[in-house]
Design a protein around this motif. Structure first.
Motif, mmCIF file in Angstrom:
data_model
loop_
_atom_site.group_PDB
_atom_site.id
_atom_site.type_symbol
_atom_site.label_atom_id
_atom_site.label_comp_id
_atom_site.label_asym_id
_atom_site.label_seq_id
_atom_site.Cartn_x
_atom_site.Cartn_y
_atom_site.Cartn_z
ATOM 1 N N GLY A 163 -5.522 26.767 -108.282
ATOM 2 C CA GLY A 163 -5.354 27.073 -107.025
ATOM 3 C C GLY A 163 -5.739 28.621 -106.853
ATOM 4 N N HIS A 164 -5.066 29.518 -107.800
ATOM 5 C CA HIS A 164 -5.276 30.976 -107.594
ATOM 6 C C HIS A 164 -6.798 31.303 -108.401
ATOM 7 N N LYS A 165 -7.096 30.686 -109.219
ATOM 8 C CA LYS A 165 -8.471 30.996 -109.651
ATOM 9 C C LYS A 165 -9.414 31.105 -108.682
ATOM 10 N N ILE A 166 -9.376 30.394 -107.601
ATOM 11 C CA ILE A 166 -10.363 30.171 -106.443
ATOM 12 C C ILE A 166 -10.172 31.347 -105.435
ATOM 13 N N THR A 167 -8.621 31.694 -105.023
ATOM 14 C CA THR A 167 -8.657 32.574 -104.027
ATOM 15 C C THR A 167 -8.828 33.974 -104.816
ATOM 16 N N MET A 168 -8.677 34.195 -106.030
ATOM 17 C CA MET A 168 -9.341 35.303 -106.962
ATOM 18 C C MET A 168 -10.567 35.730 -106.708
ATOM 19 N N PHE A 169 -11.477 34.703 -106.762
ATOM 20 C CA PHE A 169 -12.966 34.738 -106.599
ATOM 21 C C PHE A 169 -13.244 34.993 -104.915
ATOM 22 N N LEU A 170 -12.642 34.471 -104.186
ATOM 23 C CA LEU A 170 -12.883 34.596 -102.809
ATOM 24 C C LEU A 170 -12.574 36.045 -102.227
ATOM 25 N N GLU A 171 -11.311 36.457 -102.708
ATOM 26 C CA GLU A 171 -10.962 37.770 -102.564
ATOM 27 C C GLU A 171 -12.014 38.893 -103.115
ATOM 28 N N GLU A 172 -12.167 38.687 -104.422
ATOM 29 C CA GLU A 172 -13.428 39.682 -105.166
ATOM 30 C C GLU A 172 -14.353 39.842 -104.376
ATOM 31 N N ALA A 173 -15.082 38.668 -103.875
ATOM 32 C CA ALA A 173 -16.139 38.597 -103.155
ATOM 33 C C ALA A 173 -16.045 38.941 -101.890
ATOM 34 N N LYS A 174 -15.159 38.933 -101.255
ATOM 35 C CA LYS A 174 -14.772 39.440 -99.789
ATOM 36 C C LYS A 174 -15.514 38.203 -98.907
ATOM 37 N N LEU A 175 -15.272 37.080 -99.399
ATOM 38 C CA LEU A 175 -15.746 35.840 -98.670
ATOM 39 C C LEU A 175 -15.168 35.317 -97.794
ATOM 40 N N PRO A 176 -15.389 34.977 -96.345
ATOM 41 C CA PRO A 176 -14.373 34.591 -95.398
ATOM 42 C C PRO A 176 -13.785 32.944 -95.654
ATOM 43 N N TYR A 177 -12.774 32.823 -95.775
ATOM 44 C CA TYR A 177 -12.189 31.490 -95.941
ATOM 45 C C TYR A 177 -10.977 31.034 -95.282
ATOM 46 N N LYS A 178 -10.762 29.791 -95.384
ATOM 47 C CA LYS A 178 -9.628 29.276 -94.495
ATOM 48 C C LYS A 178 -8.791 28.435 -95.471
ATOM 49 N N LEU A 179 -7.441 28.719 -95.595
ATOM 50 C CA LEU A 179 -6.736 28.166 -96.515
ATOM 51 C C LEU A 179 -6.098 26.986 -95.905
ATOM 52 N N ILE A 180 -6.151 25.737 -96.451
ATOM 53 C CA ILE A 180 -5.802 24.374 -96.068
ATOM 54 C C ILE A 180 -4.809 23.933 -97.095
ATOM 55 N N GLY A 181 -3.702 23.779 -96.879
ATOM 56 C CA GLY A 181 -2.633 23.558 -97.611
ATOM 57 C C GLY A 181 -2.680 22.035 -98.295
ATOM 58 N N VAL A 182 -2.339 21.846 -99.514
ATOM 59 C CA VAL A 182 -2.409 20.484 -99.977
ATOM 60 C C VAL A 182 -1.058 20.429 -100.751
ATOM 61 N N ASN A 183 0.074 19.794 -100.107
ATOM 62 C CA ASN A 183 1.297 20.042 -100.865
ATOM 63 C C ASN A 183 1.483 18.589 -101.974
ATOM 64 N N ILE A 184 1.265 19.139 -103.248
ATOM 65 C CA ILE A 184 1.002 18.220 -104.396
ATOM 66 C C ILE A 184 2.353 17.695 -104.683
ATOM 67 N N GLY A 185 3.560 18.242 -104.087
ATOM 68 C CA GLY A 185 4.776 17.619 -104.458
ATOM 69 C C GLY A 185 5.328 16.462 -103.217
ATOM 70 N N THR A 186 4.598 16.488 -102.423
ATOM 71 C CA THR A 186 4.734 15.581 -101.311
ATOM 72 C C THR A 186 3.698 14.365 -101.476
ATOM 73 N N GLY A 187 2.693 14.478 -102.387
ATOM 74 C CA GLY A 187 1.793 13.661 -102.271
ATOM 75 C C GLY A 187 0.439 13.670 -101.202
ATOM 76 N N GLU A 188 0.241 14.942 -100.652
ATOM 77 C CA GLU A 188 -0.920 15.013 -100.014
ATOM 78 C C GLU A 188 -2.241 15.207 -100.301
ATOM 79 N N GLN A 189 -2.279 15.168 -101.937
ATOM 80 C CA GLN A 189 -3.515 15.061 -102.527
ATOM 81 C C GLN A 189 -4.052 13.585 -102.699
ATOM 82 N N PHE A 190 -3.018 12.570 -102.271
ATOM 83 C CA PHE A 190 -3.753 11.179 -102.122
ATOM 84 C C PHE A 190 -4.192 10.755 -101.040
ATOM 85 N N LYS A 191 -4.142 11.602 -99.650
ATOM 86 C CA LYS A 191 -4.680 11.416 -98.594
ATOM 87 C C LYS A 191 -5.949 10.914 -98.318
ATOM 88 N N PRO A 192 -6.333 9.920 -97.806
ATOM 89 C CA PRO A 192 -7.832 9.562 -97.779
ATOM 90 C C PRO A 192 -8.776 10.689 -97.214
#
Length: 233
Positions: free
Chosen positions: A12-41
């Motif tokens: 995850g940090h890889k991508i925020t590092m690029f976006l911050e370096e390039a000063k690109l606008p972005y919205k963070l959407i949390g995916v809590n991998i400890g509660t299984g949100e990565q399996f939502k359809p």
């Protein structure tokens, strides 16, 4: 505007590092991998491997509908290609960047990940497994340390996506390593850590996970490490 599906892990940090370096606008959407949100359809529509990060670009360069990208290496390549940043212009520089990006994706990340698992999360301590991955992590640190002996960054003087990919996976104490054994790697790591964009990127993690628990619970371990084909729906 980019949507970044994210949890504060090395990938995850890889991508925020690029976006911050390039000063690109972005919205963070949390995916809590400890509660299984990565399996939502809805998430699986853009990340079929049940893993974050993933992005949605609402203004792709072809002018067509929004495009989604999963896998951190693919995301870095997509963003570098679109923006023309952090990827050398010359052929040989591009080849070197891709080589070291793939080195991280196929070597440093998976081996360090297994290091973390057997040393910190496995229900039983298996000495052979711990030694296997701690030693392989040491070897990989040595490879990168040697590469950095005569250059500021992995591909010479230019900071690239290869550096962004590798940096978050250098977690020496957690991985059973002593950075004093890798002076060139330590110098490189300190330089990237001090970059304002890196500071901003890691600070954003607190927006998603402001008070991380001191240790992973058994329930979280079951979600992260106990899945099989039944979760693919």
């Amino acid at each position: 505007m980019y949507d970044l599906y994210y949890w504060p892990t090395p990938n995850g940090h890889k991508i925020t590092m690029f976006l911050e370096e390039a000063k690109l606008p972005y919205k963070l959407i949390g995916v809590n991998i400890g509660t299984g949100e990565q399996f939502k359809p809805d998430f699986l529509k853009i990340a079929p491997n049940n893993r974050m990060p993933a992005i949605v670009d609402h203004a792709p360069s072809d002018g067509k509908k929004a495009i989604s990208v999963f896998e951190s290496g693919a995301i870095l390549l997509y963003l570098a290609g679109k923006t023309g940043k952090f990827l050398p212009k010359d052929l040989r520089g591009q080849v070197e960047t891709l080589e070291w990006l793939m080195w991280q994706m196929g070597g440093l990340g998976p081996m360090a990940g297994q290091n973390h698992h057997f040393a910190h999360y496995a229900p039983e301590k298996i000495p052979y497994a711990i030694a296997r991955y701690v030693k392989e992590t040491s070897r990989l640190y040595g490879v990168l340390n040697k590469r950095l002996a005569d250059r500021a960054f992995i591909v010479g003087r230019q900071y690239t996506i290869a550096d962004m990919a590798a940096y978050p996976w250098i977690l020496a104490e957690r991985q059973g390593q002593d950075m004093q054994d890798f002076p060139h790697l330590a110098r490189w790591h300190a330089a990237i850590k001090a970059r304002p964009a890196t500071v901003r990127a890691y600070a954003r993690a607190k927006e998603i996970n402001p008070t991380p628990p001191p240790a992973m619970t058994d329930a979280q371990k079951k979600v992260l490490f106990g899945q099989d084909k039944s979760v693919i729906k």
